[in-house]
Scaffold this active site. Structure first.
Site, PDB file in Angstrom:
ATOM      1  N   HIS A  14       0.858  -1.202   0.000  1.00  0.00           N
ATOM      2  CA  HIS A  14       0.000   0.000   0.000  1.00  0.00           C
ATOM      3  C   HIS A  14       0.889   1.246   0.000  1.00  0.00           C
ATOM      4  CE1 HIS A  14      -3.780   2.152   1.732  1.00  0.00           C
ATOM      5  NE2 HIS A  14      -2.919   3.088   1.337  1.00  0.00           N
ATOM      6  N   HIS A  16       1.501   5.395  -1.652  1.00  0.00           N
ATOM      7  CA  HIS A  16       1.086   6.576  -2.424  1.00  0.00           C
ATOM      8  C   HIS A  16       2.317   7.249  -3.017  1.00  0.00           C
ATOM      9  CE1 HIS A  16      -3.036   6.536  -0.785  1.00  0.00           C
ATOM     10  NE2 HIS A  16      -2.444   6.039   0.283  1.00  0.00           N
ATOM     11  N   ARG A  18       1.869   9.779  -5.579  1.00  0.00           N
ATOM     12  CA  ARG A  18       1.464  11.071  -6.164  1.00  0.00           C
ATOM     13  C   ARG A  18       1.758  11.099  -7.666  1.00  0.00           C
ATOM     14  NH1 ARG A  18      -1.439  11.087  -1.885  1.00  0.00           N
ATOM     15  NH2 ARG A  18      -0.419  11.698   0.030  1.00  0.00           N
ATOM     16  N   ASN A  42      -5.241   7.372  -5.834  1.00  0.00           N
ATOM     17  CA  ASN A  42      -5.879   8.661  -5.504  1.00  0.00           C
ATOM     18  C   ASN A  42      -5.005   9.848  -5.895  1.00  0.00           C
ATOM     19  OD1 ASN A  42      -4.001   8.128  -3.445  1.00  0.00           O
ATOM     20  ND2 ASN A  42      -5.180   9.245  -1.906  1.00  0.00           N
ATOM     21  N   LYS A  96      -9.593   0.216  -5.644  1.00  0.00           N
ATOM     22  CA  LYS A  96      -9.608   0.822  -4.318  1.00  0.00           C
ATOM     23  C   LYS A  96     -10.960   1.451  -4.012  1.00  0.00           C
ATOM     24  CE  LYS A  96      -7.788   2.256  -0.446  1.00  0.00           C
ATOM     25  NZ  LYS A  96      -6.568   3.008  -0.187  1.00  0.00           N
ATOM     26  N   HIS A 133     -10.480   1.342   2.000  1.00  0.00           N
ATOM     27  CA  HIS A 133     -10.190   2.290   3.084  1.00  0.00           C
ATOM     28  C   HIS A 133     -11.386   2.216   4.025  1.00  0.00           C
ATOM     29  CE1 HIS A 133      -8.397   6.091   4.769  1.00  0.00           C
ATOM     30  NE2 HIS A 133      -9.583   6.028   5.366  1.00  0.00           N
ATOM     31  N   HIS A 168      -4.649  -0.660   6.077  1.00  0.00           N
ATOM     32  CA  HIS A 168      -4.141   0.026   7.277  1.00  0.00           C
ATOM     33  C   HIS A 168      -5.043  -0.177   8.499  1.00  0.00           C
ATOM     34  CE1 HIS A 168      -6.807   2.944   5.395  1.00  0.00           C
ATOM     35  NE2 HIS A 168      -5.895   3.330   4.548  1.00  0.00           N
ATOM     36  N   ASP A 241       1.296   2.467   3.597  1.00  0.00           N
ATOM     37  CA  ASP A 241       0.446   3.651   3.465  1.00  0.00           C
ATOM     38  C   ASP A 241       1.292   4.918   3.482  1.00  0.00           C
ATOM     39  OD1 ASP A 241      -1.832   5.147   3.049  1.00  0.00           O
ATOM     40  OD2 ASP A 241      -2.374   5.231   5.168  1.00  0.00           O
ATOM     41  N   HIS A 245       3.196  14.424   1.705  1.00  0.00           N
ATOM     42  CA  HIS A 245       2.580  15.712   1.376  1.00  0.00           C
ATOM     43  C   HIS A 245       3.668  16.767   1.541  1.00  0.00           C
ATOM     44  CE1 HIS A 245      -1.706  14.495   1.290  1.00  0.00           C
ATOM     45  NE2 HIS A 245      -1.374  13.624   2.224  1.00  0.00           N
TER      46      HIS A 245
HETATM   47  C1  NCD Z   1      -3.507   9.064   2.204  1.00  0.00           C
HETATM   48  C2  NCD Z   1      -3.075  10.118   1.206  1.00  0.00           C
HETATM   49  O1  NCD Z   1      -2.542  11.147   1.615  1.00  0.00           O
HETATM   50  O2  NCD Z   1      -3.234   9.898   0.003  1.00  0.00           O
HETATM   51  N1  NCD Z   1      -3.598   9.699   3.493  1.00  0.00           N
HETATM   52  C3  NCD Z   1      -3.547   9.083   4.687  1.00  0.00           C
HETATM   53  O3  NCD Z   1      -3.716   9.772   5.695  1.00  0.00           O
HETATM   54  N2  NCD Z   1      -3.310   7.807   4.822  1.00  0.00           N
HETATM   55  C4  NCD Z   1      -4.795   8.462   1.765  1.00  0.00           C
HETATM   56  C5  NCD Z   1      -5.218   7.272   2.592  1.00  0.00           C
HETATM   57  O4  NCD Z   1      -4.698   6.169   2.437  1.00  0.00           O
HETATM   58  O5  NCD Z   1      -6.082   7.463   3.441  1.00  0.00           O
HETATM   59 ZN    ZN Z   2      -3.370   4.979   1.761  1.00  0.00          ZN
END
Ligand code: NCD
Ligand code: ZN
Length: 333
Positions: A14, A16, A18, A42, A96, A133, A168, A241, A245
């Site tokens: 899992h 992210h 971006r 996402n 997802k 989620h 998660h 996860d 950011h």
């Molecule tokens: C994730 C994200 O920033 O894309 N944020 C998070 O707090 N885990 C999205 C997600 O998995 O909820």
């Molecule tokens: Zn996530």
């Protein structure tokens, strides 16, 4: 005392990444630790079409050669069997399910399981994984996961052959529900939910870099996750996860959820498993159970971790990794 650990190259089930350009740096950061990762859809715009699945895979592969992205798509209301079939043909392994408004970029998520029933039926038929989620966004923040469980149980009952990953897992209630459901329902566990609690966010000075969805919970929840993971249950495998950011946004007045945990994940997990005297459980958790659940061959090759201090970088591509600037006791060789 254990000083070196050699394990099969791990998977992050899992992640992210971006969009480009940052995705390139984030993919390279993950590639230092992981052979493959399930890449979440996402992004902006979201990964909802075969074309986007293919393009995103190419972008990641070009940025981090040797790192294999396992592609996903975002379920949106109205998707039918034809769309799911095409996404599967494009190479997506999982779809997802973000409840609408549950987390980052989930405004266009799923309002109710009924709104995606046709898509779920086709995913079940094709053997695609449903990645969920599991939070009810209208419940109190600490209770959101528990409040979602009837939805999880309803989907599992309506689709008995659908492979489901409850992502998660963060609470005793969520853990108990996953363990009680049949074998086709599993969960990812993050390093942050395994090691930290709400105190790390709000118990002292406010720490936005520990803020994520689902929110870190009570010591009892963390302890239950630790016991379950150490018991070597194939239903529980690692998914970071990791969700970077920009530092500016994380430290601003409306900090988005997301912990950039991938860079520090393996050193922290090594310390946890060695401390518990369960090094074998480490390899199962990061290198075996996830691949098995997805029906993938395990990775070739090994990775070595050594008990040597490692200072987590302050910043990678504008984002602060988990425990940025602090020194961990294990490092990647
Ligand atoms: C994730 C994200 O920033 O894309 N944020 C998070 O707090 N885990 C999205 C997600 O998995 O909820
Ligand atoms: Zn996530």
């Amino acid at each position: 005392m254990t000083e070196t650990i050699k394990i099969r190259r791990p998977d992050d089930m899992h992640l992210h990444l971006r969009n480009v350009p940052e995705a390139a740096a984030f993919a390279r950061a993950s590639a230092l630790s992981f052979a493959r990762a399930v890449v979440m859809p996402n992004t902006l715009p979201p990964v909802t079409t075969p074309g986007r699945v293919e393009r995103y895979r190419e972008e990641i592969s070009a940025a981090a050669p040797g790192f294999t992205p396992l592609m996903t798509f975002k379920l949106v209301p109205g998707m039918g069997a034809k769309e799911i079939e095409a996404l599967s043909r494009a190479g997506a392994l999982a779809g997802k399910y973000y409840p609408a408004n549950a987390t980052t970029n989930a405004e266009d998520g799923v309002p109710s399981p009924e709104s995606v029933a046709k898509a779920l039926g086709e995913m079940e038929r094709l053997g695609l994984v449903l990645s969920i989620h599991g939070e009810l966004p209208t419940a109190f923040c600490l209770d959101r996961e528990a409040a979602f469980l009837p939805v999880l149980e309803g989907i599992a009952e309506a689709h008995p052959d659908l492979k489901i990953v409850f992502e998660h897992v963060s609470s005793r209630e969520g853990l108990a529900a996953v363990l009680a459901l049949p074998r086709n329902v599993a969960a990812t566990v993050t390093v942050h939910h395994l090691l930290f609690t709400l105190d790390d966010i709000a118990g002292g000075a406010l720490s936005p870099h520990f803020f994520c969805k689902p929110i870190l919970k009570r010591p009892e929840d963390r302890d239950a996750l630790q016991r379950a993971v150490l018991s070597r249950n194939p239903k529980l495998f690692f998914g970071s996860d990791s969700a970077p950011h920009p530092i500016k946004r994380k430290e601003g007045p409306k900090a988005p959820g997301g912990i950039f945990s991938a860079p520090a994940a393996l050193p922290l997990l090594a310390e946890f498993f060695v401390g518990a005297g369960k090094v074998d459980a480490f390899e199962d958790f990061v290198s075996r159970f996830g691949a098995e659940f997805y029906g993938l061959e395990p990775n070739e090759g090994q990775i070595t971790l050594v008990r040597e201090p490692w200072r987590v970088p302050d910043e990678i591509a504008g984002a602060a990794p988990l425990l940025a600037g602090s020194t961990l006791s294990w490092s990647l060789a």
